[in-house]
Design an enzyme around this catalytic site. Structure first.
Site, PDB file in Angstrom:
ATOM      1  N   THR A 169       0.829  -1.214   0.000  1.00 36.00           N
ATOM      2  CA  THR A 169       0.000   0.000   0.000  1.00 36.00           C
ATOM      3  C   THR A 169       0.859   1.259   0.000  1.00 36.00           C
ATOM      4  O   THR A 169       2.006   1.245   0.460  1.00 36.00           O
ATOM      5  CB  THR A 169      -0.888  -0.022   1.267  1.00 36.00           C
ATOM      6  OG1 THR A 169      -1.516   1.241   1.419  1.00 36.00           O
ATOM      7  CG2 THR A 169      -0.076  -0.290   2.527  1.00 36.00           C
ATOM      8  N   ASP A 170       0.267   2.364  -0.447  1.00 37.05           N
ATOM      9  CA  ASP A 170       0.959   3.658  -0.368  1.00 37.05           C
ATOM     10  C   ASP A 170       1.021   4.173   1.076  1.00 37.05           C
ATOM     11  O   ASP A 170       1.775   5.107   1.374  1.00 37.05           O
ATOM     12  CB  ASP A 170       0.282   4.697  -1.276  1.00 37.05           C
ATOM     13  CG  ASP A 170      -1.176   4.971  -0.936  1.00 37.05           C
ATOM     14  OD1 ASP A 170      -1.731   4.299  -0.045  1.00 37.05           O
ATOM     15  OD2 ASP A 170      -1.771   5.875  -1.569  1.00 37.05           O
ATOM     16  N   GLU A 171       0.228   3.568   1.986  1.00 38.90           N
ATOM     17  CA  GLU A 171       0.192   4.084   3.364  1.00 38.90           C
ATOM     18  C   GLU A 171       1.531   3.919   4.085  1.00 38.90           C
ATOM     19  O   GLU A 171       1.769   4.569   5.104  1.00 38.90           O
ATOM     20  CB  GLU A 171      -0.918   3.395   4.165  1.00 38.90           C
ATOM     21  CG  GLU A 171      -2.276   3.637   3.572  1.00 38.90           C
ATOM     22  CD  GLU A 171      -3.431   3.555   4.572  1.00 38.90           C
ATOM     23  OE1 GLU A 171      -3.176   3.461   5.784  1.00 38.90           O
ATOM     24  OE2 GLU A 171      -4.577   3.597   4.116  1.00 38.90           O
ATOM     25  N   TYR A 181      -1.817  -0.530  11.096  1.00 35.68           N
ATOM     26  CA  TYR A 181      -1.978  -1.185   9.786  1.00 35.68           C
ATOM     27  C   TYR A 181      -0.787  -0.874   8.888  1.00 35.68           C
ATOM     28  O   TYR A 181      -0.123  -1.780   8.373  1.00 35.68           O
ATOM     29  CB  TYR A 181      -3.282  -0.735   9.095  1.00 35.68           C
ATOM     30  CG  TYR A 181      -3.303  -1.043   7.610  1.00 35.68           C
ATOM     31  CD1 TYR A 181      -3.326  -2.351   7.152  1.00 35.68           C
ATOM     32  CD2 TYR A 181      -3.266  -0.010   6.658  1.00 35.68           C
ATOM     33  CE1 TYR A 181      -3.322  -2.645   5.783  1.00 35.68           C
ATOM     34  CE2 TYR A 181      -3.265  -0.295   5.295  1.00 35.68           C
ATOM     35  CZ  TYR A 181      -3.294  -1.608   4.865  1.00 35.68           C
ATOM     36  OH  TYR A 181      -3.280  -1.891   3.515  1.00 35.68           O
ATOM     37  N   LYS A 205       2.234  -3.318   7.390  1.00 36.41           N
ATOM     38  CA  LYS A 205       2.504  -3.490   5.958  1.00 36.41           C
ATOM     39  C   LYS A 205       3.951  -3.084   5.649  1.00 36.41           C
ATOM     40  O   LYS A 205       4.627  -3.737   4.852  1.00 36.41           O
ATOM     41  CB  LYS A 205       1.534  -2.661   5.110  1.00 36.41           C
ATOM     42  CG  LYS A 205       0.099  -3.134   5.116  1.00 36.41           C
ATOM     43  CD  LYS A 205      -0.122  -4.512   4.507  1.00 36.41           C
ATOM     44  CE  LYS A 205       0.075  -4.557   3.010  1.00 36.41           C
ATOM     45  NZ  LYS A 205      -0.332  -5.897   2.453  1.00 36.41           N
TER      46      LYS A 205
END
Ligand code: NAD
Ligand code: DAU
Length: 351
Positions: free
Chosen positions: A134-136, A159, A163
């Protein structure tokens, strides 16, 4: 199984992106076997896969990636030639109230898959490991700028931290053991089969039920939305043609604030349903702790290297998506009531 020269494990194939991916890959590559490894958490729904469940080149394995032994058995059974790893706890709000599952699935689960992949390769059977991330992991942007593949990691929620940890493990297995890995970091997806805890399906379901539409904080947070089929096409490209050890950012060039997006959904519902204006249901609520202000992806690397460009405009994609949820009230209900679990028992336990 040996009749299939390519045997590809898709983890998390009963979830939002995983099921869209399988619905695309299984009919496209009839000469390859796809094995869906999923433990069916609240977010996994086998109803998503009805169209392919009886297809020759598709199998379902009810396995929790936290369980090393069950996964080892699956590796022995199929000797996969590829893994596309999507299984994860994926909802930021849940990671705030219950982070343990995120550590276990997103970190330990990824570690289990990497270890088994390493052992299989060391025993002479090669495989490619595609990690879907993810970009997060990059944290939050200010008013300008974009995330590139070189942006330093700066995760802000349990989260995104879990990741980020999994991304680092994947990288280390390439650098240390030479495992053939590729990683993709994608922005917010939208489209069919997204669990109705996420912004877009939640707003549609609540509006339909005349419930409040909860917008966190001032609603000025920005996300970069990509239609899920465009993400799936990017995964297909990177899995098949991506350079080993590389990471690729994927995004829609499609930034919008949450409040603008919710208002847009309301206007579409006004058109499609009548009974509006649905904007009257918008309710500003307490902000999400650690809420990232802005995400935006620079996707020029995958565009130039692999020729990927999104095919859906946001105007078309969002309209199509709202219509899909209105047409699939039964599916929305199945998420809430867990009816699909009954379906699962009937379909698989009796075999
Ligand atoms: P999702 O929550 O809809 O689906 C996750 C799937 O993983 C479910 O089918 C669930 O049953 C399965 N799963 C969870 N824990 C498991 C475990 N321990 N063992 C086996 N299966 C397990 O998630 P999604 O939105 O489809 O996201 C898929 C992947 O893509 C995730 O890795 C996520 O981080 C990443 N991603 C998502 C987005 C997005 O906007 N949704 C964007 C970028 C990246
Ligand atoms: O950027 C990629 C990520 O996108 C993925 O890695 C995650 O798995 C996926 O869930 C998504 O994360 P977000 O936190 O951005 O998605 P969510 O749909 O939960 O929220 C989108 C934005 O809307 C976010 O700024 C929070 C806000 N929001 C969300 C909900 C559920 C609200 O204002 N109200 C809500 O009720």
């Amino acid at each position: 199984m040996s009749e299939y020269k390519e045997r590809i494990i898709i983890t998390g194939g009963a979830g939002f992106i995983g099921s869209n991916l399988l619905l695309n890959l299984v009919p496209t590559y009839r000469d390859r076997l796809f094995i869906n490894v999923d433990c069916l958490t609240y977010a996994g729904n086998l109803l998503n896969l009805k169209d392919i469940e009886n297809t020759d080149n598709y199998r379902f394995e009810h396995i929790d990636i936290r369980n090393y032994e069950s996964l080892a058995e699956c590796f022995r059974k199929y000797k996969p030639t590829g893994i596309i790893h999507l299984a994860a706890e994926s909802h930021v709000d849940r990671s705030i109230t219950g982070p343990a599952a995120f550590i276990e699935t997103n970190i330990i689960g990824t570690f289990n898959l990497l270890e088994l992949s390493r052992k299989q390769v060391e025993s002479g059977d090669n495989l490619r490991f595609h990690h879907v991330s993810t970009d997060e992991v990059f944290g939050s942007l200010g008013d300008t700028g974009f995330f590139t593949e070189d942006t330093p990691y700066s995760p802000n929620s349990p989260y995104s931290a879990s990741k980020a940890a999994s991304d680092h493990l994947v990288r280390s297995y390439h650098k240390t053991y030479g495992l053939d890995v590729v990683t993709t970091n994608c922005s917010n997806n939208y489209g069919p089969y997204q669990f109705p805890e996420k912004l877009i399906p939640l707003m549609i379901r609540n509006a339909r039920a005349e419930l409040p539409l909860p917008v966190y904080g001032d609603g000025q947070h920005v996300r970069d939305w990509l239609y899920v089929e465009d993400h799936c096409r990017a995964i297909d490209l990177v899995f098949h043609r991506g350079k080993s050890g590389e990471t690729y950012n994927i995004g829609g060039h499609n930034e919008i604030t949450n409040i603008e997006l919710v208002r847009l959904i309301c206007r579409i519902l006004d058109d499609l349903l009548g009974g509006g204006p649905y904007e009257r249901l918008i309710t500003f609520v307490k902000d999400r702790p650690g809420h990232d202000r802005r995400y935006a992806i620079d996707a020029s690397y995958i565009e130039h290297q692999l020729g990927w460009v999104p095919q859906h405009t946001f105007d078309n994609g969002i309209r199509k998506t709202v219509q899909w949820y209105l047409d699939h009230e039964d599916w929305l209900e199945s998420c809430i009531s867990g009816q699909y679990l009954k379906y699962y028992e009937e379909m698989y336990d009796k075999r």
